[in-house]
Write a protein that holds these residues in place. Sequence first.
Motif, PDB file in Angstrom:
ATOM      1  N   ALA A  16      23.918  31.970  18.060  1.00 49.78           N
ATOM      2  CA  ALA A  16      24.514  32.281  19.363  1.00 49.78           C
ATOM      3  C   ALA A  16      23.990  33.604  19.904  1.00 49.78           C
ATOM      4  CB  ALA A  16      26.038  32.317  19.246  1.00 49.78           C
ATOM      5  N   LEU A  17      23.897  34.616  19.039  1.00 54.58           N
ATOM      6  CA  LEU A  17      23.389  35.921  19.472  1.00 54.58           C
ATOM      7  C   LEU A  17      21.943  35.817  19.948  1.00 54.58           C
ATOM      8  CD1 LEU A  17      24.866  38.094  16.596  1.00 54.58           C
ATOM      9  CD2 LEU A  17      25.437  38.332  19.017  1.00 54.58           C
ATOM     10  N   LEU A  18      21.126  35.162  19.171  1.00 58.34           N
ATOM     11  CA  LEU A  18      19.713  35.042  19.509  1.00 58.34           C
ATOM     12  C   LEU A  18      19.514  34.236  20.794  1.00 58.34           C
ATOM     13  CD1 LEU A  18      16.794  35.624  18.767  1.00 58.34           C
ATOM     14  CD2 LEU A  18      16.829  33.616  17.298  1.00 58.34           C
ATOM     15  N   GLN A  19      20.212  33.125  20.918  1.00 56.54           N
ATOM     16  CA  GLN A  19      20.090  32.305  22.128  1.00 56.54           C
ATOM     17  C   GLN A  19      20.566  33.063  23.363  1.00 56.54           C
ATOM     18  OE1 GLN A  19      22.251  28.716  21.156  1.00 56.54           O
ATOM     19  NE2 GLN A  19      20.449  27.731  20.283  1.00 56.54           N
ATOM     20  N   SER A  20      21.665  33.771  23.222  1.00 53.90           N
ATOM     21  CA  SER A  20      22.203  34.519  24.348  1.00 53.90           C
ATOM     22  C   SER A  20      21.261  35.652  24.754  1.00 53.90           C
ATOM     23  CB  SER A  20      23.574  35.089  23.974  1.00 53.90           C
ATOM     24  OG  SER A  20      24.102  35.819  25.047  1.00 53.90           O
ATOM     25  N   ARG A  21      20.762  36.381  23.783  1.00 54.32           N
ATOM     26  CA  ARG A  21      19.848  37.493  24.076  1.00 54.32           C
ATOM     27  C   ARG A  21      18.582  36.982  24.749  1.00 54.32           C
ATOM     28  NH1 ARG A  21      15.675  40.034  21.778  1.00 54.32           N
ATOM     29  NH2 ARG A  21      15.737  38.894  19.812  1.00 54.32           N
ATOM     30  N   THR A  22      18.064  35.862  24.256  1.00 55.08           N
ATOM     31  CA  THR A  22      16.863  35.271  24.839  1.00 55.08           C
ATOM     32  C   THR A  22      17.133  34.816  26.280  1.00 55.08           C
ATOM     33  OG1 THR A  22      16.114  34.564  22.662  1.00 55.08           O
ATOM     34  CG2 THR A  22      15.132  33.461  24.549  1.00 55.08           C
ATOM     35  N   ALA A  23      18.269  34.159  26.501  1.00 58.67           N
ATOM     36  CA  ALA A  23      18.621  33.686  27.843  1.00 58.67           C
ATOM     37  C   ALA A  23      18.801  34.849  28.821  1.00 58.67           C
ATOM     38  CB  ALA A  23      19.898  32.847  27.785  1.00 58.67           C
ATOM     39  N   LEU A  24      19.341  35.955  28.327  1.00 65.06           N
ATOM     40  CA  LEU A  24      19.529  37.129  29.177  1.00 65.06           C
ATOM     41  C   LEU A  24      18.235  37.897  29.391  1.00 65.06           C
ATOM     42  CD1 LEU A  24      22.885  38.426  27.660  1.00 65.06           C
ATOM     43  CD2 LEU A  24      22.571  37.466  29.954  1.00 65.06           C
ATOM     44  N   GLY A  25      17.241  37.632  28.557  1.00 62.93           N
ATOM     45  CA  GLY A  25      15.964  38.319  28.671  1.00 62.93           C
ATOM     46  C   GLY A  25      16.049  39.798  28.326  1.00 62.93           C
ATOM     47  N   SER A  27      16.320  43.000  25.191  1.00 63.17           N
ATOM     48  CA  SER A  27      15.867  43.395  23.856  1.00 63.17           C
ATOM     49  C   SER A  27      17.048  43.484  22.895  1.00 63.17           C
ATOM     50  CB  SER A  27      15.184  44.767  23.924  1.00 63.17           C
ATOM     51  OG  SER A  27      16.144  45.756  24.283  1.00 63.17           O
ATOM     52  N   GLN A  28      16.725  43.576  21.615  1.00 64.13           N
ATOM     53  CA  GLN A  28      17.769  43.794  20.613  1.00 64.13           C
ATOM     54  C   GLN A  28      18.489  45.113  20.886  1.00 64.13           C
ATOM     55  OE1 GLN A  28      15.964  43.541  16.698  1.00 64.13           O
ATOM     56  NE2 GLN A  28      16.546  41.394  16.524  1.00 64.13           N
ATOM     57  N   GLU A  29      17.758  46.110  21.325  1.00 62.54           N
ATOM     58  CA  GLU A  29      18.351  47.419  21.607  1.00 62.54           C
ATOM     59  C   GLU A  29      19.380  47.320  22.738  1.00 62.54           C
ATOM     60  OE1 GLU A  29      15.031  46.863  21.281  1.00 62.54           O
ATOM     61  OE2 GLU A  29      14.769  47.876  19.342  1.00 62.54           O
ATOM     62  N   GLU A  30      19.052  46.555  23.783  1.00 65.08           N
ATOM     63  CA  GLU A  30      19.984  46.380  24.897  1.00 65.08           C
ATOM     64  C   GLU A  30      21.201  45.577  24.467  1.00 65.08           C
ATOM     65  OE1 GLU A  30      21.948  46.388  28.536  1.00 65.08           O
ATOM     66  OE2 GLU A  30      20.491  47.758  27.653  1.00 65.08           O
ATOM     67  N   ALA A  32      22.442  45.449  21.484  1.00 66.96           N
ATOM     68  CA  ALA A  32      23.232  46.372  20.653  1.00 66.96           C
ATOM     69  C   ALA A  32      24.053  47.309  21.535  1.00 66.96           C
ATOM     70  CB  ALA A  32      22.311  47.164  19.735  1.00 66.96           C
ATOM     71  N   ARG A  33      23.445  47.822  22.577  1.00 65.83           N
ATOM     72  CA  ARG A  33      24.154  48.727  23.485  1.00 65.83           C
ATOM     73  C   ARG A  33      25.354  48.016  24.110  1.00 65.83           C
ATOM     74  NH1 ARG A  33      25.065  49.770  28.386  1.00 65.83           N
ATOM     75  NH2 ARG A  33      23.768  48.122  29.278  1.00 65.83           N
ATOM     76  N   ARG A  34      25.147  46.790  24.543  1.00 63.70           N
ATOM     77  CA  ARG A  34      26.236  46.013  25.158  1.00 63.70           C
ATOM     78  C   ARG A  34      27.364  45.723  24.174  1.00 63.70           C
ATOM     79  NH1 ARG A  34      23.621  41.601  29.334  1.00 63.70           N
ATOM     80  NH2 ARG A  34      22.251  43.057  30.402  1.00 63.70           N
ATOM     81  N   LEU A  35      27.016  45.602  22.909  1.00 63.66           N
ATOM     82  CA  LEU A  35      28.018  45.302  21.880  1.00 63.66           C
ATOM     83  C   LEU A  35      28.549  46.556  21.196  1.00 63.66           C
ATOM     84  CD1 LEU A  35      26.389  42.123  20.268  1.00 63.66           C
ATOM     85  CD2 LEU A  35      28.181  42.245  22.023  1.00 63.66           C
ATOM     86  N   LEU A  36      28.152  47.710  21.721  1.00 65.61           N
ATOM     87  CA  LEU A  36      28.630  49.014  21.237  1.00 65.61           C
ATOM     88  C   LEU A  36      28.329  49.226  19.748  1.00 65.61           C
ATOM     89  CD1 LEU A  36      32.117  49.067  23.035  1.00 65.61           C
ATOM     90  CD2 LEU A  36      29.920  49.922  23.894  1.00 65.61           C
ATOM     91  N   MET A  37      27.095  48.926  19.373  1.00 62.86           N
ATOM     92  CA  MET A  37      26.679  49.105  17.979  1.00 62.86           C
ATOM     93  C   MET A  37      25.257  49.631  17.938  1.00 62.86           C
ATOM     94  SD  MET A  37      25.937  45.145  16.713  1.00 62.86           S
ATOM     95  CE  MET A  37      27.619  44.923  16.313  1.00 62.86           C
ATOM     96  N   SER A  38      24.848  50.047  16.775  1.00 59.79           N
ATOM     97  CA  SER A  38      23.477  50.542  16.616  1.00 59.79           C
ATOM     98  C   SER A  38      22.498  49.367  16.644  1.00 59.79           C
ATOM     99  CB  SER A  38      23.332  51.304  15.296  1.00 59.79           C
ATOM    100  OG  SER A  38      23.394  50.403  14.208  1.00 59.79           O
ATOM    101  N   SER A  39      21.261  49.683  16.978  1.00 63.02           N
ATOM    102  CA  SER A  39      20.217  48.653  16.974  1.00 63.02           C
ATOM    103  C   SER A  39      20.046  48.064  15.586  1.00 63.02           C
ATOM    104  CB  SER A  39      18.886  49.246  17.447  1.00 63.02           C
ATOM    105  OG  SER A  39      19.005  49.694  18.768  1.00 63.02           O
ATOM    106  N   ARG A  40      20.155  48.918  14.592  1.00 68.18           N
ATOM    107  CA  ARG A  40      20.011  48.457  13.204  1.00 68.18           C
ATOM    108  C   ARG A  40      21.118  47.464  12.828  1.00 68.18           C
ATOM    109  NH1 ARG A  40      19.238  52.425   8.019  1.00 68.18           N
ATOM    110  NH2 ARG A  40      18.666  50.805   6.567  1.00 68.18           N
ATOM    111  N   ALA A  41      22.351  47.791  13.216  1.00 68.77           N
ATOM    112  CA  ALA A  41      23.477  46.890  12.924  1.00 68.77           C
ATOM    113  C   ALA A  41      23.301  45.557  13.649  1.00 68.77           C
ATOM    114  CB  ALA A  41      24.793  47.539  13.326  1.00 68.77           C
ATOM    115  N   TYR A  42      22.823  45.620  14.894  1.00 73.32           N
ATOM    116  CA  TYR A  42      22.601  44.368  15.629  1.00 73.32           C
ATOM    117  C   TYR A  42      21.501  43.537  14.981  1.00 73.32           C
ATOM    118  CZ  TYR A  42      21.536  40.804  18.871  1.00 73.32           C
ATOM    119  OH  TYR A  42      21.311  39.560  19.386  1.00 73.32           O
ATOM    120  N   ALA A  43      20.419  44.178  14.602  1.00 72.95           N
ATOM    121  CA  ALA A  43      19.316  43.453  13.951  1.00 72.95           C
ATOM    122  C   ALA A  43      19.813  42.760  12.686  1.00 72.95           C
ATOM    123  CB  ALA A  43      18.167  44.403  13.642  1.00 72.95           C
ATOM    124  N   SER A  44      20.712  43.409  11.970  1.00 68.42           N
ATOM    125  CA  SER A  44      21.284  42.820  10.759  1.00 68.42           C
ATOM    126  C   SER A  44      22.125  41.586  11.086  1.00 68.42           C
ATOM    127  CB  SER A  44      22.124  43.869  10.030  1.00 68.42           C
ATOM    128  OG  SER A  44      22.630  43.369   8.835  1.00 68.42           O
TER     129      SER A  44
END
Length: 87
Positions: A16-25, A27-30, A32-44
């Motif tokens: 769900a995360l990957l599909q949503s991020r791809t549909a929104l166009g 980055s993982q960093e963005e 992560a920012r929207r989910l109020l977490m670090s980029s590293r935590a989001y990548a995990s």
Amino acid sequence: MKKQLLRSIKAYLRTALLQSRTALGISQEEMARRLLMSSRAYASLESGKSCCSLITVLLFLTCCYTDRQAFIDGLLKIFDSVELESS
């Protein structure tokens, strides 16, 4: 049963995360920012190495996912399938 449930939920969230991020166009960093977490935590999360909190799921549904009911229905299917297998 609990380990299987956790594995299934992680896989579902990862997809769900990957599909949503791809549909929104975005980055993982963005994301992560929207989910109020670090980029590293989001990548995990996106790699399936970790699971997220309820707050993160709610943020995801609020700001990044368009069909909330479909997401919840998918989670319920996971719970139903694990329940059936344990009976």
